[in-house]
Design a protein around this motif. Sequence first.
Motif, PDB file in Angstrom:
ATOM      1  N   LYS A  32       1.151  -1.423   0.204  1.00  0.00           N
ATOM      2  CA  LYS A  32      -0.262   0.171   0.054  1.00  0.00           C
ATOM      3  C   LYS A  32       0.696   1.159  -0.498  1.00  0.00           C
ATOM      4  O   LYS A  32       0.671   2.627  -0.979  1.00  0.00           O
ATOM      5  CB  LYS A  32      -0.963   0.124   1.341  1.00  0.00           C
ATOM      6  CG  LYS A  32      -1.571  -0.891   0.606  1.00  0.00           C
ATOM      7  CD  LYS A  32      -2.963  -1.645   2.267  1.00  0.00           C
ATOM      8  CE  LYS A  32      -3.658  -2.089   2.528  1.00  0.00           C
ATOM      9  NZ  LYS A  32      -4.843  -2.482   3.496  1.00  0.00           N
ATOM     10  N   SER A  35       2.426   1.633  -3.445  1.00  0.00           N
ATOM     11  CA  SER A  35       1.877   2.086  -4.807  1.00  0.00           C
ATOM     12  C   SER A  35       1.468   3.651  -4.266  1.00  0.00           C
ATOM     13  O   SER A  35       1.487   4.381  -5.785  1.00  0.00           O
ATOM     14  CB  SER A  35       0.068   1.777  -4.009  1.00  0.00           C
ATOM     15  OG  SER A  35      -0.019   0.044  -4.271  1.00  0.00           O
ATOM     16  N   LYS A  36       1.168   4.207  -3.187  1.00  0.00           N
ATOM     17  CA  LYS A  36       1.413   6.035  -3.567  1.00  0.00           C
ATOM     18  C   LYS A  36       2.414   6.413  -3.758  1.00  0.00           C
ATOM     19  O   LYS A  36       2.696   7.474  -3.711  1.00  0.00           O
ATOM     20  CB  LYS A  36       1.190   6.292  -1.757  1.00  0.00           C
ATOM     21  CG  LYS A  36      -0.003   5.701  -0.713  1.00  0.00           C
ATOM     22  CD  LYS A  36      -0.187   6.297   0.497  1.00  0.00           C
ATOM     23  CE  LYS A  36      -1.709   5.362   0.496  1.00  0.00           C
ATOM     24  NZ  LYS A  36      -1.968   5.465   2.311  1.00  0.00           N
ATOM     25  N   LEU A  38       4.571   4.652  -6.302  1.00  0.00           N
ATOM     26  CA  LEU A  38       4.663   5.104  -7.249  1.00  0.00           C
ATOM     27  C   LEU A  38       3.285   6.001  -8.434  1.00  0.00           C
ATOM     28  O   LEU A  38       3.912   6.232  -9.337  1.00  0.00           O
ATOM     29  CB  LEU A  38       4.632   3.224  -7.572  1.00  0.00           C
ATOM     30  CG  LEU A  38       5.543   2.289  -7.758  1.00  0.00           C
ATOM     31  CD1 LEU A  38       5.194   0.979  -8.232  1.00  0.00           C
ATOM     32  CD2 LEU A  38       6.634   2.964  -8.509  1.00  0.00           C
ATOM     33  N   HIS A  39       2.586   6.181  -7.185  1.00  0.00           N
ATOM     34  CA  HIS A  39       2.116   7.375  -7.494  1.00  0.00           C
ATOM     35  C   HIS A  39       1.893   8.922  -8.059  1.00  0.00           C
ATOM     36  O   HIS A  39       1.750   9.567  -8.951  1.00  0.00           O
ATOM     37  CB  HIS A  39       0.572   7.776  -6.805  1.00  0.00           C
ATOM     38  CG  HIS A  39      -0.702   8.547  -7.252  1.00  0.00           C
ATOM     39  ND1 HIS A  39      -1.420   8.439  -8.650  1.00  0.00           N
ATOM     40  CD2 HIS A  39      -0.923  10.063  -6.682  1.00  0.00           C
ATOM     41  CE1 HIS A  39      -1.872   9.296  -8.501  1.00  0.00           C
ATOM     42  NE2 HIS A  39      -2.063   9.748  -7.115  1.00  0.00           N
ATOM     43  N   GLU A  40       3.092   9.146  -6.790  1.00  0.00           N
ATOM     44  CA  GLU A  40       3.852  10.191  -7.257  1.00  0.00           C
ATOM     45  C   GLU A  40       5.104  10.160  -8.299  1.00  0.00           C
ATOM     46  O   GLU A  40       5.673  10.706  -9.000  1.00  0.00           O
ATOM     47  CB  GLU A  40       4.706  10.295  -6.279  1.00  0.00           C
ATOM     48  CG  GLU A  40       3.734  10.570  -4.751  1.00  0.00           C
ATOM     49  CD  GLU A  40       3.023  12.265  -4.832  1.00  0.00           C
ATOM     50  OE1 GLU A  40       3.800  12.392  -5.150  1.00  0.00           O
ATOM     51  OE2 GLU A  40       1.624  12.095  -4.106  1.00  0.00           O
ATOM     52  N   ASN A  41       5.060   8.880  -8.930  1.00  0.00           N
ATOM     53  CA  ASN A  41       6.579   9.159  -8.721  1.00  0.00           C
ATOM     54  C   ASN A  41       6.456   7.069 -10.388  1.00  0.00           C
ATOM     55  O   ASN A  41       7.093   6.137  -9.933  1.00  0.00           O
ATOM     56  CB  ASN A  41       7.987   8.546  -8.760  1.00  0.00           C
ATOM     57  CG  ASN A  41       9.061   8.769  -9.850  1.00  0.00           C
ATOM     58  OD1 ASN A  41       8.710   8.783 -11.311  1.00  0.00           O
ATOM     59  ND2 ASN A  41      10.553   9.580 -10.144  1.00  0.00           N
ATOM     60  N   ARG A  42       6.031   6.939 -11.144  1.00  0.00           N
ATOM     61  CA  ARG A  42       5.487   6.305 -11.475  1.00  0.00           C
ATOM     62  C   ARG A  42       6.705   4.810 -11.990  1.00  0.00           C
ATOM     63  O   ARG A  42       6.915   3.637 -11.855  1.00  0.00           O
ATOM     64  CB  ARG A  42       4.547   6.279 -13.152  1.00  0.00           C
ATOM     65  CG  ARG A  42       4.216   4.849 -13.613  1.00  0.00           C
ATOM     66  CD  ARG A  42       2.842   5.392 -15.347  1.00  0.00           C
ATOM     67  NE  ARG A  42       2.699   3.989 -15.635  1.00  0.00           N
ATOM     68  CZ  ARG A  42       3.112   3.343 -16.207  1.00  0.00           C
ATOM     69  NH1 ARG A  42       4.121   4.280 -17.121  1.00  0.00           N
ATOM     70  NH2 ARG A  42       2.521   2.437 -17.087  1.00  0.00           N
ATOM     71  N   ASP A  44       9.887   5.021 -10.477  1.00  0.00           N
ATOM     72  CA  ASP A  44      10.691   4.498  -9.899  1.00  0.00           C
ATOM     73  C   ASP A  44      11.110   3.461  -9.714  1.00  0.00           C
ATOM     74  O   ASP A  44      10.557   2.305  -9.582  1.00  0.00           O
ATOM     75  CB  ASP A  44      10.106   5.220  -8.474  1.00  0.00           C
ATOM     76  CG  ASP A  44      11.063   5.629  -6.745  1.00  0.00           C
ATOM     77  OD1 ASP A  44      12.090   4.512  -7.101  1.00  0.00           O
ATOM     78  OD2 ASP A  44      11.202   6.175  -6.367  1.00  0.00           O
ATOM     79  N   LYS A  51       7.707  -3.205  -4.176  1.00  0.00           N
ATOM     80  CA  LYS A  51       6.800  -3.462  -5.016  1.00  0.00           C
ATOM     81  C   LYS A  51       7.108  -5.563  -5.401  1.00  0.00           C
ATOM     82  O   LYS A  51       5.798  -6.104  -5.287  1.00  0.00           O
ATOM     83  CB  LYS A  51       5.888  -2.800  -6.542  1.00  0.00           C
ATOM     84  CG  LYS A  51       4.376  -3.571  -6.296  1.00  0.00           C
ATOM     85  CD  LYS A  51       3.705  -2.478  -7.092  1.00  0.00           C
ATOM     86  CE  LYS A  51       2.862  -2.855  -7.512  1.00  0.00           C
ATOM     87  NZ  LYS A  51       1.603  -2.405  -8.227  1.00  0.00           N
TER      88      LYS A  51
END
Length: 609
Positions: A32, A35-36, A38-42, A44, A51
């Motif tokens: 979780k 995911s947050k 990667l939401h900022e930097n897809r 990374d 992950k």
Amino acid sequence: MSSGGAGGVAVASLWTEVNRCGQSGDYTRALKALSKILHENRDDVTALHCKIVCLVQNGSFKEALNVMNTHTKVLGSEVVFEKAYCEYRLNRVESALKTIESAPDQTDKLKELYGQVLYRLERYDECKTVYTDLIRNSQDEYEEERKTNLAAVVAAMSQWEKVLMEDLGLSESTYELCYNTACALIGQGQLAEAFNTLRQAEELCRVSLAEDSDQNVFDSKKKVKLTNAEGVEYKLAKKQLQAIEFNKALLAMYTNQADQCRKLSSSLQAQNPGHPRPVLIQVAQLCREKQHSKAVELLQQFSEQNPESASGIKLTMAQLFLVQGHVTKACDVLRSIEEFKHKAGMVSALVTMYSHEEDIDGAIDVFKQAIEYYQAEQPGSAAHLALVREAANFKLKHGRKKEAISDLEQLWKQNTNDVHTLAQLISAYSLVDTDKAKLSKHLPSADTMSFNVDVDELENSHGATYVRKKAGKVVGENLPKEIGQGEVKKKKKKKKGKLPKNYDPKATPDPERWLPMRERSYYRGKKKGKKKEAIGKGTQGATSAASAELDASKTATSPPTSPRPGSATGSSTAPSGSGVVPPRQQKPSSGATRKKAPQKKKKGGKGGW
């Protein structure tokens, strides 16, 4: 800028969360947070890698593989190991092999996985090379696991490919290593060593599992259920999967699930028609149900249909015949096993069983066939000569001297210096043909066979139980002198015999005086006369006459009767020569008249009974 700074603080706190969850093993919560991030930097790379690791730890191999395929350009060769591992766990073994071989750098963890992939593909020789190289060039806490894997490879090559393996110097410090070593020994036919190693593995396993209190048949049943989990069939070789199915049938038998056992064993037989184990499981179940005749029929049917696997089946059949007491039938079955019937162990067993049935001819025939076989195949070998010697000993033991002589002559011709055989041959000749027993001239002389033994030292040794008396030492002056050179030896005086008091020198001695009195011609027996009454001997108040009356042997015509009260007051005596001794309180025999019980006294009356 403020939002960017706030975003940086938020991402840092998320990484802290990922680190904490990773250490505690809470990979779902870590996903979780990732995911947050990667939401900022897809793209990374670190977040993507983390992950993938979390998905692998949770067993989500397909999802992890999708992430890697989606971000191939970004990740590159960063996740080669994870990709190959996911393919391996999804049973895409060939794809995993290609991924590993295409890796630019062969790291130790890739080599470990490479070994597992080669083992799954049953490429054992290459797998052995990989593990040998890993053990030689790495030093960490996984060395024991690598040695266990190498031992498993060696066992597989020995059992399934019949490759004779050299000793790799693997320790036997764990039960897994011991077990794999035992499997390798079984494959090489070293059954005695394998048995000892298995016992050692069992003891080590017992010690390691000592804290587990639920180790029984029902616990095994629970563990067998784990083999039904999804994906297990991809982790094991075909032989291992087959062994699990056999164990399931055996477990059903030991837990008294007869119908389930029959169902599983029948299914196994259909899948493996030439394999003897399903039939043996069915036979074991029938024996538990006391259906020995049906079990023998099943074994007979399988041996006829599968002659290449008949040896082990026939041994089991012979064992069942012995359990039922049919020794001769067991012998017939054993003699039908061509590959075993001439071996020393089989000959010994057959001779023992025939001897038990007192079938000496059958036992001698077993010896004859075995000797003829070795005479044709291995003449003069140690096994051949040993059989001839045992046959001769057996025949001598059971009185077949002429047949034994033939065997002993054959032995002696093989080695004329064999004194033991020659002695046996001479002993046998002496019972049949004394002229031929003159072979004793070939025996070595007594001087050559004597040993330099100090008799005195031997008798005085600690273990001596009998010591002969030593002759007294002869002193010089006490030596006997030659005749005519000294004093004459004194003669001992003979003592005169004592004469009886009533001896009359003028009377002629009785020529029959050396015979017992009863054997002399003038003996007339003892004089008959009155004898004193045997007072106190016999029933109370009885005399000799009464005792004679009680003696059943004195009354041949009428059955004995018990004496009446007061009838033993007479004074008649038995003849002096009768030797009658009245019995003490003797119970009357079954033919004697029983005493009547005394009647009860009438009320108001007087007098006795």
